[in-house]
Design an enzyme around this catalytic site. Structure first.
Site, mmCIF file in Angstrom:
data_model
loop_
_atom_site.group_PDB
_atom_site.id
_atom_site.type_symbol
_atom_site.label_atom_id
_atom_site.label_comp_id
_atom_site.label_asym_id
_atom_site.label_seq_id
_atom_site.Cartn_x
_atom_site.Cartn_y
_atom_site.Cartn_z
ATOM 1 N N ASP A 69 3.465 2.805 -11.724
ATOM 2 C CA ASP A 69 4.165 3.247 -10.520
ATOM 3 C C ASP A 69 5.225 4.299 -10.831
ATOM 4 O O ASP A 69 5.284 5.345 -10.181
ATOM 5 C CB ASP A 69 4.831 2.044 -9.822
ATOM 6 C CG ASP A 69 3.818 1.177 -9.098
ATOM 7 O OD1 ASP A 69 2.665 1.624 -8.936
ATOM 8 O OD2 ASP A 69 4.175 0.054 -8.709
ATOM 9 N N GLU B 269 7.653 -1.364 -11.509
ATOM 10 C CA GLU B 269 6.590 -1.775 -10.602
ATOM 11 C C GLU B 269 7.206 -2.088 -9.250
ATOM 12 O O GLU B 269 8.211 -2.808 -9.163
ATOM 13 C CB GLU B 269 5.880 -3.023 -11.134
ATOM 14 C CG GLU B 269 4.678 -2.753 -12.017
ATOM 15 C CD GLU B 269 3.510 -2.165 -11.254
ATOM 16 O OE1 GLU B 269 3.030 -2.802 -10.292
ATOM 17 O OE2 GLU B 269 3.079 -1.060 -11.608
ATOM 18 N N LYS C 134 6.661 -3.961 -5.713
ATOM 19 C CA LYS C 134 5.866 -5.027 -5.099
ATOM 20 C C LYS C 134 6.390 -5.319 -3.692
ATOM 21 O O LYS C 134 7.563 -5.103 -3.397
ATOM 22 C CB LYS C 134 5.938 -6.314 -5.932
ATOM 23 C CG LYS C 134 5.396 -6.193 -7.350
ATOM 24 C CD LYS C 134 3.898 -5.950 -7.357
ATOM 25 C CE LYS C 134 3.355 -5.943 -8.776
ATOM 26 N NZ LYS C 134 1.900 -5.639 -8.792
#
Length: 357
Positions: A253, A266, A268
């Site tokens: 990412d 990351e 989420k």
């Protein structure tokens, strides 16, 4: 009758010549007489030792616990196993619902397969460890295309979690119908993709438009407050990665600095609280997989990148949780990842990979 037996026995003894017996003969004769008087000795049945097949005795690291009871938390694992990235890998492997390939040919020798768990996260001094491995991008074939990080994690999911997910998916399809379930999936993926697009704009150094923020909605409100320590422009955004030694691919990412230190990041999304690192399931393992692939890339590797961060934005608008992983934690989850990679290729070779959920 007793007198007759005594006389016969005595007469037999008298007639027998005097022979000096060895100790062994004496013991044999005693055993014979005992057997005649009391019967044969009954020996207890020996317990048979069952042999179990094993290749290498390895102490596995503690793995992230997965819930095995069907609930809203179970559904979270289902979405976590999907990739929200808008970038597609060249080989088309995005870790979705394609059947897992199985066969006998793998891109590793048996020695390499057993040594996978010893591969370093950060390049070793003078590349001593790496020099003993082949660059597997030179061995691409239709028989063993490199799998994505998501594909490996899904294929090596604990069986209890897998069965729980299957039951959960079955119940959801019964509740919503096949079309309704597909629509729910599309909505979830679109939500994650929209957040990624807005974050990509922000990380590039530009402020997202009002339209983009409105489209991202509550998720942007959740995550925006957690970005105060994130530096921009980012070093890398939505970067394709390939590990030329361990033969897997993925899309990271973001890599940027948080409070002066580079982190692999990351993003989420979740409907439920993720206040602990364990509640993020395989996200830390996924993070380390990307870092390992980055560090194995001669053009992208950077020894300064040793930390990780998982940002969890909530659909309720609640302030996002940020989980920071120190280098020691990254190494611990990297070891978990190496075992998952080893399991994947072993089962691929043996033709025992499970069907995707």
């Amino acid at each position: 009758m007793l007198k007759i037996l005594i006389v016969r026995g005595f007469s037999t003894v008298v007639k027998r010549p005097k022979v000096k017996l060895s100790k062994a003969d004496v013991i044999k004769r005693l055993n014979y007489e005992n057997k005649a008087l009391f019967g044969a000795v009954i020996k207890p049945t020996a317990k048979r030792k069952t042999k179990t097949k094993s290749t290498e005795q390895v102490t596995l690291p503690k793995t992230t616990a997965h819930p095995v009871v069907e609930s809203e938390y179970t559904s979270e694992i289902f979405w976590q196993s999907r990739n929200f990235s808008r970038v597609k890998m060249p080989n088309g492997d995005d870790g979705e619902n394609e059947s897992y390939p199985t066969g006998l040919v793998i891109p590793f020798t048996e020695k390499e397969l057993q040594a996978i768990t010893k591969f370093p996260l950060v390049p070793s001094d003078r590349g001593i460890v790496e020099s003993q491995w082949k660059l597997h991008e030179q061995h691409e074939s239709d028989q063993y295309k490199s799998p994505s990080v998501n594909r490996i994690l899904s294929a090596t999911m604990p069986e209890a979690s897998r069965q729980a997910l299957i039951r959960w998916k079955t119940s959801k399809i019964a509740e919503l119908g096949e079309e309704g379930f597909q629509l729910l999936q599309k909505e979830i993926f679109a939500r994650g993709s929209t957040l990624h697009a807005t974050l990509e704009t922000w990380l590039s150094g530009c402020d997202p438009s009002e339209e983009a923020i409105k489209k991202t909605g509550i998720l942007w409100r959740s995550v925006s407050g957690a970005l105060k320590d994130v530096e921009r422009p980012a070093k890398l955004i939505e970067q394709k990665l390939y590990h030329p030694y361990l033969h897997y691919n993925g899309v990271v990412d973001c890599i940027t600095s948080i409070k002066g230190h580079y982190h692999v990041i990351e993003w989420k999304t979740s409907d439920n609280p993720k206040t602990s690192l364990g509640a993020t399931y395989d996200a830390p393992v996924q993070l380390c997989a990307y870092l390992g692939a980055l560090q194995a890339n001669g053009e992208l590797c950077d020894s300064r990148i040793q930390k990780g961060a998982i940002f969890v934005a909530y659909t309720s608008g609640k302030p996002a949780n940020v989980h920071i992983l120190e280098p020691s934690e990254m190494r611990r989850y990297w070891l978990q990842w190496l075992h998952r990679v080893q399991e994947y290729w072993t089962r691929y070779r043996d033709g025992t990979l499970p069907e995707p959920i």
